[in-house]
Motif scaffolding. Structure first.
Motif, PDB file in Angstrom:
ATOM      1  N   GLN A 110      -4.715  36.123 -41.455  1.00 22.16           N
ATOM      2  CA  GLN A 110      -4.818  35.415 -40.191  1.00 22.16           C
ATOM      3  C   GLN A 110      -5.904  36.075 -39.345  1.00 22.16           C
ATOM      4  O   GLN A 110      -5.991  37.307 -39.284  1.00 22.16           O
ATOM      5  CB  GLN A 110      -3.494  35.441 -39.423  1.00 22.16           C
ATOM      6  CG  GLN A 110      -2.367  34.668 -40.092  1.00 22.16           C
ATOM      7  CD  GLN A 110      -1.765  35.439 -41.270  1.00 22.16           C
ATOM      8  OE1 GLN A 110      -1.555  36.637 -41.193  1.00 22.16           O
ATOM      9  NE2 GLN A 110      -1.496  34.733 -42.366  1.00 22.16           N
ATOM     10  N   LEU A 111      -6.697  35.239 -38.688  1.00 20.86           N
ATOM     11  CA  LEU A 111      -7.795  35.726 -37.854  1.00 20.86           C
ATOM     12  C   LEU A 111      -7.650  35.147 -36.457  1.00 20.86           C
ATOM     13  O   LEU A 111      -7.476  33.927 -36.305  1.00 20.86           O
ATOM     14  CB  LEU A 111      -9.140  35.304 -38.444  1.00 20.86           C
ATOM     15  CG  LEU A 111      -9.437  35.770 -39.873  1.00 20.86           C
ATOM     16  CD1 LEU A 111     -10.674  35.068 -40.418  1.00 20.86           C
ATOM     17  CD2 LEU A 111      -9.633  37.274 -39.915  1.00 20.86           C
ATOM     18  N   VAL A 112      -7.726  36.002 -35.462  1.00 22.18           N
ATOM     19  CA  VAL A 112      -7.600  35.550 -34.071  1.00 22.18           C
ATOM     20  C   VAL A 112      -8.789  36.075 -33.280  1.00 22.18           C
ATOM     21  O   VAL A 112      -8.964  37.293 -33.136  1.00 22.18           O
ATOM     22  CB  VAL A 112      -6.292  36.039 -33.432  1.00 22.18           C
ATOM     23  CG1 VAL A 112      -6.227  35.578 -31.979  1.00 22.18           C
ATOM     24  CG2 VAL A 112      -5.088  35.518 -34.219  1.00 22.18           C
ATOM     25  N   GLU A 113      -9.602  35.144 -32.790  1.00 20.91           N
ATOM     26  CA  GLU A 113     -10.772  35.515 -31.994  1.00 20.91           C
ATOM     27  C   GLU A 113     -10.420  35.540 -30.510  1.00 20.91           C
ATOM     28  O   GLU A 113      -9.528  34.823 -30.060  1.00 20.91           O
ATOM     29  CB  GLU A 113     -11.931  34.522 -32.196  1.00 20.91           C
ATOM     30  CG  GLU A 113     -12.429  34.392 -33.612  1.00 20.91           C
ATOM     31  CD  GLU A 113     -11.914  33.160 -34.298  1.00 20.91           C
ATOM     32  OE1 GLU A 113     -12.580  32.671 -35.216  1.00 20.91           O
ATOM     33  OE2 GLU A 113     -10.819  32.677 -33.906  1.00 20.91           O
ATOM     34  N   SER A 114     -11.168  36.338 -29.772  1.00 18.54           N
ATOM     35  CA  SER A 114     -11.034  36.388 -28.321  1.00 18.54           C
ATOM     36  C   SER A 114     -12.344  36.856 -27.716  1.00 18.54           C
ATOM     37  O   SER A 114     -13.216  37.364 -28.428  1.00 18.54           O
ATOM     38  CB  SER A 114      -9.890  37.325 -27.914  1.00 18.54           C
ATOM     39  OG  SER A 114     -10.134  38.637 -28.359  1.00 18.54           O
ATOM     40  N   GLY A 115     -12.461  36.678 -26.404  1.00 17.80           N
ATOM     41  CA  GLY A 115     -13.620  37.200 -25.696  1.00 17.80           C
ATOM     42  C   GLY A 115     -14.651  36.173 -25.282  1.00 17.80           C
ATOM     43  O   GLY A 115     -15.622  36.515 -24.602  1.00 17.80           O
ATOM     44  N   GLY A 121     -11.170  31.861 -38.733  1.00 12.13           N
ATOM     45  CA  GLY A 121     -10.426  31.799 -37.499  1.00 12.13           C
ATOM     46  C   GLY A 121     -10.558  30.431 -36.857  1.00 12.13           C
ATOM     47  O   GLY A 121     -11.198  29.522 -37.400  1.00 12.13           O
ATOM     48  N   GLN A 122      -9.964  30.291 -35.689  1.00 14.55           N
ATOM     49  CA  GLN A 122      -9.977  29.008 -34.970  1.00 14.55           C
ATOM     50  C   GLN A 122     -11.216  28.849 -34.092  1.00 14.55           C
ATOM     51  O   GLN A 122     -11.574  27.740 -33.726  1.00 14.55           O
ATOM     52  CB  GLN A 122      -8.725  28.888 -34.102  1.00 14.55           C
ATOM     53  CG  GLN A 122      -7.447  28.761 -34.924  1.00 14.55           C
ATOM     54  CD  GLN A 122      -7.440  27.513 -35.773  1.00 14.55           C
ATOM     55  OE1 GLN A 122      -7.702  26.417 -35.308  1.00 14.55           O
ATOM     56  NE2 GLN A 122      -7.154  27.682 -37.060  1.00 14.55           N
ATOM     57  N   GLY A 123     -11.841  29.960 -33.748  1.00 14.93           N
ATOM     58  CA  GLY A 123     -13.048  29.895 -32.939  1.00 14.93           C
ATOM     59  C   GLY A 123     -12.801  30.163 -31.470  1.00 14.93           C
ATOM     60  O   GLY A 123     -11.701  29.972 -30.955  1.00 14.93           O
ATOM     61  N   THR A 124     -13.855  30.619 -30.805  1.00 13.09           N
ATOM     62  CA  THR A 124     -13.810  30.845 -29.368  1.00 13.09           C
ATOM     63  C   THR A 124     -15.107  30.320 -28.760  1.00 13.09           C
ATOM     64  O   THR A 124     -16.191  30.506 -29.316  1.00 13.09           O
ATOM     65  CB  THR A 124     -13.616  32.344 -29.045  1.00 13.09           C
ATOM     66  OG1 THR A 124     -13.467  32.524 -27.638  1.00 13.09           O
ATOM     67  CG2 THR A 124     -14.760  33.207 -29.551  1.00 13.09           C
ATOM     68  N   GLN A 125     -14.977  29.642 -27.640  1.00  6.31           N
ATOM     69  CA  GLN A 125     -16.141  28.987 -27.021  1.00  6.31           C
ATOM     70  C   GLN A 125     -16.953  29.997 -26.211  1.00  6.31           C
ATOM     71  O   GLN A 125     -16.403  30.747 -25.396  1.00  6.31           O
ATOM     72  CB  GLN A 125     -15.670  27.861 -26.099  1.00  6.31           C
ATOM     73  CG  GLN A 125     -16.792  27.174 -25.331  1.00  6.31           C
ATOM     74  CD  GLN A 125     -17.687  26.333 -26.219  1.00  6.31           C
ATOM     75  OE1 GLN A 125     -17.201  25.568 -27.054  1.00  6.31           O
ATOM     76  NE2 GLN A 125     -19.005  26.462 -26.048  1.00  6.31           N
TER      77      GLN A 125
END
Length: 115
Positions: free
Chosen positions: A3-8, A106-110
């Motif tokens: 599982q991959l979780v992006e942030s920032g 991952g789901q991606g971060t904008q």
């Protein structure tokens, strides 16, 4: 499974900086590579940077000298430090885990660069 979780991600003015993080969990193999990709509206996804275990990072020409990829193996986390951001860096940034047998996204971060 990994599982991959992006942030920032977020909104930043041109010339500004952001640091993205991608935390991996699950069945992580010791030999792997972590990468960042991005996809701008109306464009195909493009590779940004990759870092392996004990290897020198590689960067797309469009970000070389401005972006830095790094990883903390103890935390299974990869980072993307983005400096001197430009409007054309606006995109959804997604991290990718790959090993000899599998790949996960991952789901991606904008990230939006605008004044």
């Amino acid at each position: 499974q990994v599982q991959l979780v992006e942030s920032g991600g977020g909104l930043v003015q041109p010339g500004g900086s952001l640091r993205l993080s991608c935390a991996a969990s699950g069945r992580i193999f010791s030999i792997n590579a972590m990468s960042w990709y991005r996809q701008a509206p109306g464009k195909q996804r493009e590779w940004v940077a990759t870092i392996g275990i004990g290897e020198r990072p590689n960067y797309a020409d469009s970000v070389k000298g401005r972006f830095t990829i790094s990883r903390d193996n103890a935390k299974n986390t990869v980072y993307l430090q983005m400096n001197s951001l430009k409007p054309e860096d606006t995109a959804v940034y997604t991290c990718r885990y790959s090993d000899r047998y599998r790949e996960y996204w991952g789901q991606g971060t904008q990230v939006t660069v605008s004044s």
